[in-house]
Design a protein around this motif. Structure first.
Motif, PDB file in Angstrom:
ATOM      1  N   ARG A   9      10.432  16.979  -1.003  1.00 14.28           N
ATOM      2  CA  ARG A   9      11.047  16.807   0.213  1.00 14.28           C
ATOM      3  C   ARG A   9      10.217  15.941   1.061  1.00 14.28           C
ATOM      4  N   TYR A  10      10.844  15.328   1.796  1.00 20.60           N
ATOM      5  CA  TYR A  10      10.204  14.494   2.787  1.00 20.60           C
ATOM      6  C   TYR A  10       8.788  14.742   3.293  1.00 20.60           C
ATOM      7  N   ASN A  11       8.844  16.049   4.030  1.00 21.32           N
ATOM      8  CA  ASN A  11       7.721  16.624   4.653  1.00 21.32           C
ATOM      9  C   ASN A  11       6.534  16.855   3.614  1.00 21.32           C
ATOM     10  N   HIS A  12       6.888  17.159   2.547  1.00 29.05           N
ATOM     11  CA  HIS A  12       5.874  17.233   1.164  1.00 29.05           C
ATOM     12  C   HIS A  12       5.283  16.169   1.124  1.00 29.05           C
ATOM     13  N   LEU A  13       5.986  14.941   0.846  1.00 24.65           N
ATOM     14  CA  LEU A  13       5.668  13.679   0.687  1.00 24.65           C
ATOM     15  C   LEU A  13       4.728  13.288   1.646  1.00 24.65           C
ATOM     16  N   SER A  14       5.075  13.452   2.905  1.00 24.41           N
ATOM     17  CA  SER A  14       4.268  13.073   4.055  1.00 24.41           C
ATOM     18  C   SER A  14       3.030  13.805   4.264  1.00 24.41           C
ATOM     19  N   ARG A  15       2.982  14.915   3.828  1.00 27.41           N
ATOM     20  CA  ARG A  15       1.529  15.607   3.989  1.00 27.41           C
ATOM     21  C   ARG A  15       0.840  15.168   2.715  1.00 27.41           C
ATOM     22  N   GLU A  16       1.147  14.543   1.554  1.00 23.45           N
ATOM     23  CA  GLU A  16       0.566  14.421   0.516  1.00 23.45           C
ATOM     24  C   GLU A  16      -0.218  12.793   0.728  1.00 23.45           C
ATOM     25  N   ILE A  17       0.584  11.943   1.493  1.00 18.43           N
ATOM     26  CA  ILE A  17       0.248  10.474   1.843  1.00 18.43           C
ATOM     27  C   ILE A  17      -0.715  10.444   2.969  1.00 18.43           C
ATOM     28  N   PRO A  18      -2.091  10.438   2.818  1.00 14.45           N
ATOM     29  CA  PRO A  18      -2.708  10.627   4.134  1.00 14.45           C
ATOM     30  C   PRO A  18      -2.512   9.229   4.966  1.00 14.45           C
ATOM     31  N   GLY A  19      -2.370   9.370   6.387  1.00 13.68           N
ATOM     32  CA  GLY A  19      -2.376   8.242   7.168  1.00 13.68           C
ATOM     33  C   GLY A  19      -0.870   7.594   7.258  1.00 13.68           C
ATOM     34  N   THR A  76       9.386   3.176   3.424  1.00 10.55           N
ATOM     35  CA  THR A  76       8.990   2.857   2.054  1.00 10.55           C
ATOM     36  C   THR A  76      10.260   3.587   1.020  1.00 10.55           C
ATOM     37  N   LEU A  77      10.587   4.817   1.490  1.00  8.84           N
ATOM     38  CA  LEU A  77      11.483   5.358   0.483  1.00  8.84           C
ATOM     39  C   LEU A  77      12.646   4.621   0.561  1.00  8.84           C
ATOM     40  N   ARG A  78      13.450   4.175   1.606  1.00  7.66           N
ATOM     41  CA  ARG A  78      14.552   3.393   1.743  1.00  7.66           C
ATOM     42  C   ARG A  78      14.381   2.148   0.943  1.00  7.66           C
ATOM     43  N   LEU A  79      13.171   1.521   1.060  1.00  5.51           N
ATOM     44  CA  LEU A  79      13.067   0.267   0.111  1.00  5.51           C
ATOM     45  C   LEU A  79      13.058   0.768  -1.334  1.00  5.51           C
ATOM     46  N   LEU A  80      12.228   1.791  -1.430  1.00  3.82           N
ATOM     47  CA  LEU A  80      12.319   2.065  -3.149  1.00  3.82           C
ATOM     48  C   LEU A  80      13.483   2.502  -3.706  1.00  3.82           C
ATOM     49  N   ARG A 110       0.727  -1.139  -0.041  1.00  2.29           N
ATOM     50  CA  ARG A 110       0.025  -0.009   0.087  1.00  2.29           C
ATOM     51  C   ARG A 110       0.871   1.411  -0.112  1.00  2.29           C
ATOM     52  N   TRP A 111       1.911   1.294   0.847  1.00  4.84           N
ATOM     53  CA  TRP A 111       2.683   2.551   1.044  1.00  4.84           C
ATOM     54  C   TRP A 111       3.468   2.815   0.089  1.00  4.84           C
ATOM     55  N   VAL A 112       3.962   1.654  -0.866  1.00  5.85           N
ATOM     56  CA  VAL A 112       4.906   1.614  -1.870  1.00  5.85           C
ATOM     57  C   VAL A 112       3.992   2.324  -2.841  1.00  5.85           C
ATOM     58  N   SER A 113       2.869   1.915  -3.271  1.00  7.07           N
ATOM     59  CA  SER A 113       2.014   2.656  -4.412  1.00  7.07           C
ATOM     60  C   SER A 113       1.566   3.752  -4.147  1.00  7.07           C
ATOM     61  N   LEU A 114       1.384   4.105  -2.912  1.00  6.98           N
ATOM     62  CA  LEU A 114       0.932   5.568  -2.413  1.00  6.98           C
ATOM     63  C   LEU A 114       2.209   6.511  -2.689  1.00  6.98           C
ATOM     64  N   ALA A 115       3.476   6.122  -2.307  1.00  6.36           N
ATOM     65  CA  ALA A 115       4.496   6.872  -2.509  1.00  6.36           C
ATOM     66  C   ALA A 115       4.947   7.205  -3.992  1.00  6.36           C
ATOM     67  N   MET A 116       4.921   6.058  -4.447  1.00  9.86           N
ATOM     68  CA  MET A 116       5.168   6.032  -5.970  1.00  9.86           C
ATOM     69  C   MET A 116       4.413   6.966  -6.886  1.00  9.86           C
ATOM     70  N   CYS A 117       2.899   6.704  -6.377  1.00  6.28           N
ATOM     71  CA  CYS A 117       1.870   7.715  -7.213  1.00  6.28           C
ATOM     72  C   CYS A 117       2.039   9.060  -6.901  1.00  6.28           C
ATOM     73  N   THR A 118       2.212   9.525  -5.650  1.00  5.79           N
ATOM     74  CA  THR A 118       2.595  10.819  -5.296  1.00  5.79           C
ATOM     75  C   THR A 118       3.716  11.232  -5.788  1.00  5.79           C
ATOM     76  N   LEU A 119       5.010  10.581  -6.180  1.00 10.32           N
ATOM     77  CA  LEU A 119       6.260  11.200  -6.583  1.00 10.32           C
ATOM     78  C   LEU A 119       5.916  11.286  -8.111  1.00 10.32           C
ATOM     79  N   GLY A 120       5.290  10.341  -8.796  1.00 11.95           N
ATOM     80  CA  GLY A 120       4.923  10.674 -10.106  1.00 11.95           C
ATOM     81  C   GLY A 120       4.009  11.551 -10.386  1.00 11.95           C
ATOM     82  N   GLN A 121       3.093  11.936  -9.529  1.00 10.35           N
ATOM     83  CA  GLN A 121       1.983  12.746  -9.904  1.00 10.35           C
ATOM     84  C   GLN A 121       2.430  14.074  -9.947  1.00 10.35           C
ATOM     85  N   PHE A 122       3.445  14.484  -9.089  1.00 12.75           N
ATOM     86  CA  PHE A 122       3.888  15.745  -8.921  1.00 12.75           C
ATOM     87  C   PHE A 122       4.991  15.836 -10.059  1.00 12.75           C
ATOM     88  N   GLY A 123       5.756  14.838 -10.597  1.00 16.45           N
ATOM     89  CA  GLY A 123       6.596  14.761 -11.598  1.00 16.45           C
ATOM     90  C   GLY A 123       7.813  15.726 -11.336  1.00 16.45           C
TER      91      GLY A 123
END
Length: 136
Positions: A52-62, A71-75, A35-48
């Protein structure tokens, strides 16, 4: 004569492995279906662009700080995300999709779009199933 999967692999090395538990592809599928991998990937891809970490954190609810970090280390380890640390005060760290990650994002975004389009039909199917199972 019937051939077992083990016998077939011995005859044709490299075949019939896609769904074996020790197959590297199965491990990768497990990773990208998280779940978190998909959400992180889609968030990063959507913004293109690098985020920054805090921006990602705000964009991924929960997502917790610990889970997002893992998740970021794994990716990054899987070659999907590039981490760039800039030695400033305070330190700046940006994350962005690699070429490999962009390819996966293309597929994940199609799955996301399908889910958005079909959520109503899935809801109807669930309701029908539940009605049959409860006898209502």
């Amino acid at each position: 004569m019937t051939t077992t999967a083990k016998q077939a692999r011995q005859i044709e090395p490299g075949t019939y492995e896609a769904y074996m538990h020790d197959c590297p592809a199965v491990a990768l599928l497990s990773t990208i279906s998280n779940r978190w991998v998909s959400l992180a990937m889609c968030t990063l891809g959507q913004f293109g662009e690098p985020m920054r970490y805090n921006h990602l954190s705000r964009e991924i609810p929960g997502v917790s700080q610990k889970m997002l970090t893992q998740t970021l280390r794994l990716l990054e380890r899987e070659g999907m995300v590039k981490r760039t640390a800039t030695p400033t005060v305070p330190a700046r760290v940006d994350y962005e999709l690699t070429k490999l990650g962009q390819g996966l994002y293309g597929l994940l975004s199609q799955v996301r779009d399908w889910a958005v389009e079909k959520v109503g039909e899935v809801g109807e199917a669930r309701a029908e199933y539940d009605a049959r199972k409860t006898g209502r």
